[in-house]
Write a protein that holds these residues in place. Structure first.
Motif, PDB file in Angstrom:
ATOM      1  N   GLU A  44      -4.518   9.858   6.875  1.00  0.00           N
ATOM      2  CA  GLU A  44      -3.722   8.544   6.232  1.00  0.00           C
ATOM      3  C   GLU A  44      -2.870   8.576   4.769  1.00  0.00           C
ATOM      4  N   LEU A  45      -3.667   9.460   3.826  1.00  0.00           N
ATOM      5  CA  LEU A  45      -3.180   9.763   2.686  1.00  0.00           C
ATOM      6  C   LEU A  45      -2.047  10.582   2.911  1.00  0.00           C
ATOM      7  N   ILE A  57      -6.643  10.887  -5.805  1.00  0.00           N
ATOM      8  CA  ILE A  57      -7.356  10.198  -4.747  1.00  0.00           C
ATOM      9  C   ILE A  57      -7.848  10.816  -3.443  1.00  0.00           C
ATOM     10  N   HIS A  58      -7.182  12.213  -3.146  1.00  0.00           N
ATOM     11  CA  HIS A  58      -7.632  13.064  -2.100  1.00  0.00           C
ATOM     12  C   HIS A  58      -8.854  13.737  -2.464  1.00  0.00           C
ATOM     13  N   VAL A 116     -19.484   7.561  -3.295  1.00  0.00           N
ATOM     14  CA  VAL A 116     -19.683   6.131  -3.444  1.00  0.00           C
ATOM     15  C   VAL A 116     -19.023   5.746  -4.556  1.00  0.00           C
ATOM     16  N   VAL A 117     -19.403   6.449  -5.704  1.00  0.00           N
ATOM     17  CA  VAL A 117     -19.004   5.898  -7.377  1.00  0.00           C
ATOM     18  C   VAL A 117     -17.300   6.237  -7.310  1.00  0.00           C
ATOM     19  N   LEU A 118     -16.967   7.490  -6.785  1.00  0.00           N
ATOM     20  CA  LEU A 118     -15.474   7.595  -6.882  1.00  0.00           C
ATOM     21  C   LEU A 118     -14.773   6.604  -6.115  1.00  0.00           C
ATOM     22  N   SER A 119     -15.130   6.180  -4.945  1.00  0.00           N
ATOM     23  CA  SER A 119     -14.451   5.136  -4.116  1.00  0.00           C
ATOM     24  C   SER A 119     -14.050   4.080  -4.895  1.00  0.00           C
ATOM     25  N   PHE A 120     -14.814   3.465  -5.910  1.00  0.00           N
ATOM     26  CA  PHE A 120     -14.355   2.434  -6.637  1.00  0.00           C
ATOM     27  C   PHE A 120     -13.664   2.978  -8.060  1.00  0.00           C
ATOM     28  N   ALA A 121     -14.259   3.985  -8.545  1.00  0.00           N
ATOM     29  CA  ALA A 121     -13.700   4.444  -9.724  1.00  0.00           C
ATOM     30  C   ALA A 121     -12.232   4.631  -9.799  1.00  0.00           C
ATOM     31  N   LEU A 122     -11.723   5.291  -8.786  1.00  0.00           N
ATOM     32  CA  LEU A 122     -10.320   5.747  -8.374  1.00  0.00           C
ATOM     33  C   LEU A 122      -9.445   4.759  -7.916  1.00  0.00           C
ATOM     34  N   GLN A 123      -9.796   3.462  -8.010  1.00  0.00           N
ATOM     35  CA  GLN A 123      -8.920   2.381  -7.707  1.00  0.00           C
ATOM     36  C   GLN A 123      -7.760   2.158  -8.702  1.00  0.00           C
ATOM     37  N   GLY A 124      -8.039   2.272  -9.915  1.00  0.00           N
ATOM     38  CA  GLY A 124      -7.127   2.173 -10.861  1.00  0.00           C
ATOM     39  C   GLY A 124      -6.014   3.410 -10.574  1.00  0.00           C
ATOM     40  N   SER A 125      -6.361   4.412 -10.470  1.00  0.00           N
ATOM     41  CA  SER A 125      -5.953   5.672 -10.283  1.00  0.00           C
ATOM     42  C   SER A 125      -4.900   5.831  -9.117  1.00  0.00           C
ATOM     43  N   LEU A 126      -5.364   5.017  -7.974  1.00  0.00           N
ATOM     44  CA  LEU A 126      -4.775   4.718  -6.732  1.00  0.00           C
ATOM     45  C   LEU A 126      -3.532   3.828  -6.778  1.00  0.00           C
ATOM     46  N   ARG A 248       4.099 -10.414  -0.246  1.00  0.00           N
ATOM     47  CA  ARG A 248       3.508  -9.430  -0.924  1.00  0.00           C
ATOM     48  C   ARG A 248       4.284  -8.198  -1.154  1.00  0.00           C
ATOM     49  N   GLY A 249       3.805  -7.580  -2.272  1.00  0.00           N
ATOM     50  CA  GLY A 249       4.242  -6.288  -2.559  1.00  0.00           C
ATOM     51  C   GLY A 249       3.626  -5.095  -1.870  1.00  0.00           C
ATOM     52  N   CYS A 250       4.266  -3.924  -1.754  1.00  0.00           N
ATOM     53  CA  CYS A 250       3.659  -3.002  -0.820  1.00  0.00           C
ATOM     54  C   CYS A 250       2.665  -2.173  -1.779  1.00  0.00           C
ATOM     55  N   ARG A 251       2.631  -2.076  -2.862  1.00  0.00           N
ATOM     56  CA  ARG A 251       1.741  -1.642  -3.685  1.00  0.00           C
ATOM     57  C   ARG A 251       0.289  -2.169  -3.609  1.00  0.00           C
ATOM     58  N   GLN A 252       0.246  -3.499  -3.552  1.00  0.00           N
ATOM     59  CA  GLN A 252      -0.889  -4.508  -3.486  1.00  0.00           C
ATOM     60  C   GLN A 252      -1.476  -4.141  -1.734  1.00  0.00           C
ATOM     61  N   ALA A 253      -0.464  -4.107  -1.135  1.00  0.00           N
ATOM     62  CA  ALA A 253      -0.865  -4.062   0.454  1.00  0.00           C
ATOM     63  C   ALA A 253      -1.644  -2.804   0.782  1.00  0.00           C
ATOM     64  N   LEU A 254      -0.872  -1.487   0.167  1.00  0.00           N
ATOM     65  CA  LEU A 254      -1.307  -0.146   0.410  1.00  0.00           C
ATOM     66  C   LEU A 254      -2.804  -0.031  -0.367  1.00  0.00           C
ATOM     67  N   THR A 255      -2.812  -0.494  -1.655  1.00  0.00           N
ATOM     68  CA  THR A 255      -4.169  -0.380  -2.457  1.00  0.00           C
ATOM     69  C   THR A 255      -5.214  -1.085  -1.608  1.00  0.00           C
ATOM     70  N   ASP A 256      -5.001  -2.241  -1.196  1.00  0.00           N
ATOM     71  CA  ASP A 256      -6.121  -3.183  -0.133  1.00  0.00           C
ATOM     72  C   ASP A 256      -6.513  -2.406   1.070  1.00  0.00           C
ATOM     73  N   TYR A 257      -5.312  -1.655   1.553  1.00  0.00           N
ATOM     74  CA  TYR A 257      -5.690  -0.796   2.980  1.00  0.00           C
ATOM     75  C   TYR A 257      -6.473   0.180   2.748  1.00  0.00           C
ATOM     76  N   TYR A 258      -6.257   0.979   1.568  1.00  0.00           N
ATOM     77  CA  TYR A 258      -7.098   2.301   1.182  1.00  0.00           C
ATOM     78  C   TYR A 258      -8.330   1.931   0.814  1.00  0.00           C
ATOM     79  N   MET A 259      -8.415   0.953  -0.174  1.00  0.00           N
ATOM     80  CA  MET A 259      -9.703   0.407  -0.783  1.00  0.00           C
ATOM     81  C   MET A 259     -10.510   0.160   0.384  1.00  0.00           C
ATOM     82  N   GLU A 260     -10.099  -0.689   1.285  1.00  0.00           N
ATOM     83  CA  GLU A 260     -10.882  -1.148   2.584  1.00  0.00           C
ATOM     84  C   GLU A 260     -11.422   0.000   3.501  1.00  0.00           C
ATOM     85  N   LEU A 261     -10.583   1.030   3.365  1.00  0.00           N
ATOM     86  CA  LEU A 261     -10.864   2.206   4.391  1.00  0.00           C
ATOM     87  C   LEU A 261     -11.678   3.049   3.645  1.00  0.00           C
TER      88      LEU A 261
END
Length: 359
Positions: A44-45, A57-58, A116-126, A248-261
Protein backbone atom coordinates in the motif's frame (compact mmCIF):
# COMPACT_ATOMS: atom_id res chain seq x y z
CA UNK A 1 19.49 -18.13 44.90
CA UNK A 2 17.42 -19.84 42.20
CA UNK A 3 14.74 -17.58 40.68
CA UNK A 4 11.11 -18.84 40.51
CA UNK A 5 11.76 -22.52 41.17
CA UNK A 6 8.95 -25.02 40.36
CA UNK A 7 8.88 -28.79 40.93
CA UNK A 8 8.11 -30.86 37.83
CA UNK A 9 7.07 -34.51 38.12
CA UNK A 10 7.31 -36.61 34.96
CA UNK A 11 3.64 -36.06 34.06
CA UNK A 12 3.90 -32.29 34.46
CA UNK A 13 6.98 -32.19 32.22
CA UNK A 14 5.08 -34.08 29.54
CA UNK A 15 2.09 -31.74 29.80
CA UNK A 16 4.40 -28.73 29.64
CA UNK A 17 6.11 -30.04 26.50
CA UNK A 18 2.76 -30.78 24.83
CA UNK A 19 1.33 -27.36 25.73
CA UNK A 20 4.44 -25.57 24.50
CA UNK A 21 4.31 -27.52 21.25
CA UNK A 22 0.78 -26.28 20.58
CA UNK A 23 1.71 -22.76 21.64
CA UNK A 24 4.76 -22.79 19.35
CA UNK A 25 2.69 -23.72 16.32
CA UNK A 26 0.16 -21.04 17.25
CA UNK A 27 3.04 -18.55 17.25
CA UNK A 28 4.15 -19.87 13.84
CA UNK A 29 0.67 -19.15 12.43
CA UNK A 30 0.63 -15.67 13.99
CA UNK A 31 4.10 -15.05 12.59
CA UNK A 32 2.80 -15.84 9.10
CA UNK A 33 -0.11 -13.43 9.68
CA UNK A 34 2.26 -10.68 10.85
CA UNK A 35 4.44 -11.23 7.77
CA UNK A 36 1.41 -10.97 5.47
CA UNK A 37 0.33 -7.75 7.22
CA UNK A 38 3.79 -6.31 6.68
CA UNK A 39 3.70 -7.23 2.99
CA UNK A 40 0.23 -5.66 2.62
CA UNK A 41 1.23 -2.38 4.31
CA UNK A 42 4.45 -2.28 2.27
CA UNK A 43 2.46 -2.75 -0.94
CA UNK A 44 0.00 0.00 0.00
CA UNK A 45 2.88 2.39 0.72
CA UNK A 46 4.61 1.56 -2.55
CA UNK A 47 1.37 2.08 -4.50
CA UNK A 48 1.37 5.74 -3.47
CA UNK A 49 5.10 6.28 -3.29
CA UNK A 50 4.79 9.15 -5.78
CA UNK A 51 2.94 11.30 -3.24
CA UNK A 52 5.40 10.64 -0.40
CA UNK A 53 8.56 12.62 0.15
CA UNK A 54 10.52 10.08 2.24
CA UNK A 55 10.47 6.41 3.12
CA UNK A 56 10.84 6.55 6.91
CA UNK A 57 7.39 5.06 7.37
CA UNK A 58 8.54 1.92 5.50
CA UNK A 59 10.44 0.88 8.64
CA UNK A 60 7.15 -0.36 10.16
CA UNK A 61 6.26 -2.91 7.43
CA UNK A 62 9.94 -3.86 7.09
CA UNK A 63 10.13 -4.77 10.79
CA UNK A 64 6.79 -6.58 10.55
CA UNK A 65 8.09 -8.76 7.72
CA UNK A 66 11.38 -9.47 9.51
CA UNK A 67 9.62 -10.26 12.77
CA UNK A 68 7.08 -12.46 10.99
CA UNK A 69 9.76 -14.57 9.34
CA UNK A 70 11.82 -14.71 12.54
CA UNK A 71 8.76 -15.77 14.52
CA UNK A 72 8.07 -18.60 12.08
CA UNK A 73 11.65 -19.86 12.31
CA UNK A 74 12.17 -19.54 16.07
CA UNK A 75 8.86 -21.09 17.02
CA UNK A 76 9.33 -23.96 14.58
CA UNK A 77 12.63 -24.67 16.38
CA UNK A 78 10.79 -24.43 19.72
CA UNK A 79 8.28 -27.06 18.55
CA UNK A 80 11.13 -29.40 17.64
CA UNK A 81 12.74 -28.87 21.05
CA UNK A 82 9.42 -29.74 22.74
CA UNK A 83 9.25 -32.97 20.74
CA UNK A 84 12.82 -33.98 21.59
CA UNK A 85 12.43 -33.08 25.28
CA UNK A 86 10.62 -36.37 25.82
CA UNK A 87 13.58 -38.30 24.38
CA UNK A 88 16.65 -38.24 26.72
CA UNK A 89 18.94 -39.31 23.87
CA UNK A 90 17.98 -36.45 21.52
CA UNK A 91 17.44 -33.51 23.88
CA UNK A 92 21.14 -32.88 24.81
CA UNK A 93 21.96 -31.81 21.25
CA UNK A 94 19.79 -28.70 21.74
CA UNK A 95 21.72 -27.45 24.77
CA UNK A 96 24.03 -25.03 22.91
CA UNK A 97 21.44 -24.03 20.32
CA UNK A 98 18.93 -23.12 23.04
CA UNK A 99 21.23 -20.35 24.29
CA UNK A 100 21.10 -18.77 20.83
CA UNK A 101 17.34 -19.40 20.66
CA UNK A 102 16.70 -17.54 23.92
CA UNK A 103 18.70 -14.54 22.66
CA UNK A 104 16.85 -14.46 19.33
CA UNK A 105 13.46 -14.82 21.04
CA UNK A 106 14.27 -11.92 23.39
CA UNK A 107 15.33 -9.70 20.47
CA UNK A 108 12.15 -10.74 18.65
CA UNK A 109 9.99 -9.56 21.55
CA UNK A 110 11.86 -6.23 21.60
CA UNK A 111 11.28 -5.77 17.87
CA UNK A 112 7.57 -6.50 18.29
CA UNK A 113 7.33 -3.86 21.00
CA UNK A 114 9.21 -1.39 18.77
CA UNK A 115 6.64 -1.93 16.00
CA UNK A 116 3.82 -0.86 18.33
CA UNK A 117 5.79 2.21 19.45
CA UNK A 118 6.83 3.20 15.92
CA UNK A 119 3.27 2.91 14.63
CA UNK A 120 2.36 5.88 16.82
CA UNK A 121 5.70 7.70 16.83
CA UNK A 122 5.95 7.98 13.03
CA UNK A 123 2.59 9.67 12.55
CA UNK A 124 4.21 13.11 12.40
CA UNK A 125 6.79 11.88 9.88
CA UNK A 126 4.01 10.36 7.77
CA UNK A 127 2.02 13.60 7.73
CA UNK A 128 5.07 15.66 6.75
CA UNK A 129 6.00 13.17 4.02
CA UNK A 130 2.48 13.30 2.56
CA UNK A 131 2.36 17.07 2.85
CA UNK A 132 5.48 17.55 0.71
CA UNK A 133 4.69 14.65 -1.63
CA UNK A 134 1.14 15.79 -2.36
CA UNK A 135 2.30 19.37 -2.84
CA UNK A 136 4.75 18.21 -5.52
CA UNK A 137 2.15 15.88 -7.02
CA UNK A 138 -0.32 18.75 -7.46
CA UNK A 139 2.42 21.00 -8.86
CA UNK A 140 3.40 18.38 -11.46
CA UNK A 141 -0.20 17.48 -12.30
CA UNK A 142 0.00 19.27 -15.67
CA UNK A 143 3.32 17.69 -16.76
CA UNK A 144 1.82 14.82 -18.75
CA UNK A 145 4.49 15.23 -21.45
CA UNK A 146 7.48 15.32 -19.09
CA UNK A 147 9.37 12.01 -18.67
CA UNK A 148 9.06 10.72 -15.12
CA UNK A 149 5.87 12.69 -14.47
CA UNK A 150 3.64 11.30 -17.21
CA UNK A 151 1.42 9.40 -14.78
CA UNK A 152 1.29 12.06 -12.06
CA UNK A 153 -2.11 13.31 -13.25
CA UNK A 154 -3.58 9.82 -13.26
CA UNK A 155 -2.15 9.12 -9.80
CA UNK A 156 -3.63 12.28 -8.28
CA UNK A 157 -7.01 11.80 -9.98
CA UNK A 158 -7.31 8.19 -8.84
CA UNK A 159 -6.19 9.17 -5.36
CA UNK A 160 -8.79 11.91 -5.01
CA UNK A 161 -11.59 9.68 -6.28
CA UNK A 162 -10.61 6.67 -4.17
CA UNK A 163 -10.20 8.57 -0.89
CA UNK A 164 -12.92 11.14 -1.63
CA UNK A 165 -10.56 14.05 -1.03
CA UNK A 166 -9.36 17.14 -2.86
CA UNK A 167 -6.03 18.93 -2.79
CA UNK A 168 -3.39 18.74 -0.09
CA UNK A 169 -5.18 20.49 2.78
CA UNK A 170 -8.40 21.30 0.85
CA UNK A 171 -9.61 22.14 -2.65
CA UNK A 172 -8.19 25.69 -2.45
CA UNK A 173 -4.70 24.24 -2.99
CA UNK A 174 -5.58 23.92 -6.68
CA UNK A 175 -6.05 27.69 -6.88
CA UNK A 176 -2.33 28.24 -6.17
CA UNK A 177 -0.86 26.11 -8.99
CA UNK A 178 -1.22 25.92 -12.74
CA UNK A 179 -2.75 22.50 -13.15
CA UNK A 180 -3.79 22.94 -16.82
CA UNK A 181 -1.00 22.05 -19.24
CA UNK A 182 0.19 24.82 -21.55
CA UNK A 183 -0.38 22.38 -24.38
CA UNK A 184 -4.11 22.86 -23.98
CA UNK A 185 -4.16 26.66 -23.56
CA UNK A 186 -5.11 28.99 -26.37
CA UNK A 187 -2.59 31.80 -25.99
CA UNK A 188 -4.46 33.94 -28.52
CA UNK A 189 -7.42 34.10 -26.15
CA UNK A 190 -7.81 37.33 -24.22
CA UNK A 191 -8.85 35.52 -21.06
CA UNK A 192 -5.73 33.32 -21.13
CA UNK A 193 -3.46 36.33 -21.75
CA UNK A 194 -5.07 38.33 -18.94
CA UNK A 195 -4.71 35.50 -16.44
CA UNK A 196 -1.04 34.93 -17.30
CA UNK A 197 -0.24 38.65 -17.16
CA UNK A 198 -2.02 39.09 -13.84
CA UNK A 199 0.29 36.57 -12.23
CA UNK A 200 3.82 37.49 -11.17
CA UNK A 201 5.25 34.12 -12.18
CA UNK A 202 3.39 34.09 -15.50
CA UNK A 203 1.25 31.08 -14.56
CA UNK A 204 -2.28 30.33 -15.66
CA UNK A 205 -4.16 30.21 -12.34
CA UNK A 206 -7.83 29.35 -11.93
CA UNK A 207 -10.33 29.32 -9.12
CA UNK A 208 -11.16 25.82 -10.32
CA UNK A 209 -10.28 22.18 -9.64
CA UNK A 210 -9.88 18.92 -11.63
CA UNK A 211 -12.91 16.70 -12.22
CA UNK A 212 -11.71 14.17 -9.62
CA UNK A 213 -12.60 16.64 -6.85
CA UNK A 214 -16.30 16.46 -7.68
CA UNK A 215 -18.47 14.89 -5.02
CA UNK A 216 -21.08 12.54 -6.54
CA UNK A 217 -23.25 13.08 -3.45
CA UNK A 218 -23.89 16.68 -4.55
CA UNK A 219 -27.55 17.27 -5.62
CA UNK A 220 -26.47 19.54 -8.48
CA UNK A 221 -24.10 18.95 -11.41
CA UNK A 222 -20.53 19.52 -10.37
CA UNK A 223 -19.20 23.05 -10.61
CA UNK A 224 -15.44 23.11 -11.20
CA UNK A 225 -14.69 26.60 -12.44
CA UNK A 226 -15.27 30.10 -11.03
CA UNK A 227 -15.77 28.55 -7.62
CA UNK A 228 -15.27 31.81 -5.73
CA UNK A 229 -17.65 33.83 -7.95
CA UNK A 230 -21.22 33.68 -6.66
CA UNK A 231 -22.51 35.43 -9.80
CA UNK A 232 -21.00 32.92 -12.19
CA UNK A 233 -23.61 30.26 -11.35
CA UNK A 234 -27.32 30.35 -10.70
CA UNK A 235 -28.46 29.80 -7.11
CA UNK A 236 -24.87 29.40 -5.98
CA UNK A 237 -23.30 30.44 -2.68
CA UNK A 238 -19.54 29.86 -2.45
CA UNK A 239 -19.40 29.37 1.32
CA UNK A 240 -22.46 27.12 1.60
CA UNK A 241 -21.88 24.68 -1.29
CA UNK A 242 -20.29 22.01 0.90
CA UNK A 243 -21.36 19.01 -1.17
CA UNK A 244 -20.20 20.31 -4.53
CA UNK A 245 -16.56 19.22 -3.92
CA UNK A 246 -14.82 16.96 -1.47
CA UNK A 247 -14.08 19.08 1.56
CA UNK A 248 -11.38 16.88 3.10
CA UNK A 249 -7.76 17.22 2.01
CA UNK A 250 -5.90 14.17 0.72
CA UNK A 251 -3.12 14.52 3.30
CA UNK A 252 -5.59 14.00 6.15
CA UNK A 253 -7.38 11.22 4.27
CA UNK A 254 -4.15 9.30 3.59
CA UNK A 255 -2.81 9.86 7.11
CA UNK A 256 -6.03 8.48 8.62
CA UNK A 257 -5.94 5.52 6.24
CA UNK A 258 -2.33 4.52 6.93
CA UNK A 259 -2.55 5.12 10.68
CA UNK A 260 -5.70 3.01 10.87
CA UNK A 261 -3.97 0.33 8.84
CA UNK A 262 -0.89 0.27 11.08
CA UNK A 263 -2.84 0.56 14.31
CA UNK A 264 -5.00 -2.38 13.24
CA UNK A 265 -1.89 -4.54 13.49
CA UNK A 266 -1.58 -3.61 17.18
CA UNK A 267 -3.82 -6.40 18.59
CA UNK A 268 -2.10 -8.99 16.41
CA UNK A 269 1.38 -7.80 17.40
CA UNK A 270 0.45 -7.73 21.09
CA UNK A 271 -0.93 -11.27 20.79
CA UNK A 272 2.33 -12.45 19.25
CA UNK A 273 4.28 -10.74 22.05
CA UNK A 274 2.25 -12.56 24.73
CA UNK A 275 2.56 -15.89 22.92
CA UNK A 276 6.29 -15.42 22.31
CA UNK A 277 6.92 -14.50 25.95
CA UNK A 278 4.93 -17.55 27.07
CA UNK A 279 6.97 -19.81 24.78
CA UNK A 280 10.21 -18.19 25.97
CA UNK A 281 9.46 -18.66 29.68
CA UNK A 282 7.88 -22.09 29.23
CA UNK A 283 10.79 -23.40 27.20
CA UNK A 284 13.23 -22.20 29.84
CA UNK A 285 11.31 -24.13 32.50
CA UNK A 286 11.18 -27.17 30.24
CA UNK A 287 14.91 -27.01 29.55
CA UNK A 288 15.94 -26.77 33.20
CA UNK A 289 13.39 -29.39 34.30
CA UNK A 290 14.49 -31.93 31.66
CA UNK A 291 18.20 -31.30 32.34
CA UNK A 292 17.51 -31.75 36.05
CA UNK A 293 15.71 -35.05 35.45
CA UNK A 294 18.56 -36.31 33.28
CA UNK A 295 21.00 -35.62 36.10
CA UNK A 296 18.99 -37.79 38.49
CA UNK A 297 19.44 -41.52 38.85
CA UNK A 298 15.73 -41.87 38.09
CA UNK A 299 15.00 -39.91 34.86
CA UNK A 300 11.27 -40.29 35.45
CA UNK A 301 11.46 -38.78 38.92
CA UNK A 302 10.61 -35.28 40.06
CA UNK A 303 12.95 -32.46 38.99
CA UNK A 304 13.21 -28.73 39.53
CA UNK A 305 12.65 -26.09 36.85
CA UNK A 306 13.64 -22.45 37.17
CA UNK A 307 14.20 -19.29 35.13
CA UNK A 308 17.63 -18.25 36.47
CA UNK A 309 20.22 -20.13 38.49
CA UNK A 310 20.87 -16.94 40.51
CA UNK A 311 18.94 -13.83 41.41
CA UNK A 312 18.40 -11.09 38.84
CA UNK A 313 21.02 -8.87 40.48
CA UNK A 314 23.64 -11.62 40.59
CA UNK A 315 22.88 -12.60 37.00
CA UNK A 316 23.34 -9.01 35.81
CA UNK A 317 26.64 -8.77 37.68
CA UNK A 318 27.86 -12.00 36.07
CA UNK A 319 26.91 -10.70 32.64
CA UNK A 320 28.78 -7.45 33.30
CA UNK A 321 31.91 -9.38 34.30
CA UNK A 322 31.71 -11.57 31.18
CA UNK A 323 31.17 -8.53 28.96
CA UNK A 324 34.16 -6.70 30.46
CA UNK A 325 36.30 -9.81 30.06
CA UNK A 326 35.39 -10.02 26.37
CA UNK A 327 36.14 -6.31 25.87
CA UNK A 328 39.54 -6.59 27.54
CA UNK A 329 40.47 -9.72 25.60
CA UNK A 330 43.18 -9.00 23.08
CA UNK A 331 43.83 -5.45 24.25
CA UNK A 332 47.46 -4.41 24.91
CA UNK A 333 48.24 -2.38 28.02
CA UNK A 334 50.67 0.46 27.07
CA UNK A 335 52.00 0.56 30.65
CA UNK A 336 52.81 -3.11 30.66
CA UNK A 337 56.57 -3.38 29.91
CA UNK A 338 56.82 -7.05 30.85
CA UNK A 339 55.82 -8.26 27.43
CA UNK A 340 58.21 -5.90 25.61
CA UNK A 341 61.08 -6.94 27.93
CA UNK A 342 60.46 -10.62 27.21
CA UNK A 343 60.44 -9.93 23.45
CA UNK A 344 63.76 -8.08 23.71
CA UNK A 345 65.38 -10.90 25.70
CA UNK A 346 64.12 -13.47 23.20
CA UNK A 347 65.51 -11.47 20.27
CA UNK A 348 68.91 -11.16 22.02
CA UNK A 349 69.05 -14.89 22.68
CA UNK A 350 68.38 -15.63 19.05
CA UNK A 351 71.26 -13.36 17.98
CA UNK A 352 73.66 -15.01 20.41
CA UNK A 353 72.70 -18.47 19.24
CA UNK A 354 73.26 -17.68 15.55
CA UNK A 355 76.73 -18.82 14.19
CA UNK A 356 79.31 -16.12 13.49
CA UNK A 357 80.64 -16.09 9.91
CA UNK A 358 84.26 -17.24 9.39
CA UNK A 359 86.78 -14.52 8.66
Amino acid sequence: MVLLKINFPQQRRVHLAQGLWLLSWTAVIWGAIIFCLGVYIKTELLRRDEVMDNTEIHVVPNILMIVGLASIGTNWVASRVCQDSLDPTRFPRWKVLLLVWFAVAAVLCCLLISVVVLSFALQGSLEESLKVGLKNGIRFYKDTDVPGRCFQKETIDRLQMEFRCCGNNNFKDWFEVQWVSSRYLNFTSKDVKDRIRSNVDGRYLLDGVPFSCCNPASPRPCLRYHLTDNNAHFNYEYHSEELNLYSRGCRQALTDYYMELMNSTGPGVLSVILIQMSVLLGLRYLQTAVEGSMALEDPEGESEGFLLEKSVKETIEDLKVKALTLLKFGQVDPNDTEGSTEDAELEKAEKDASPTPAS
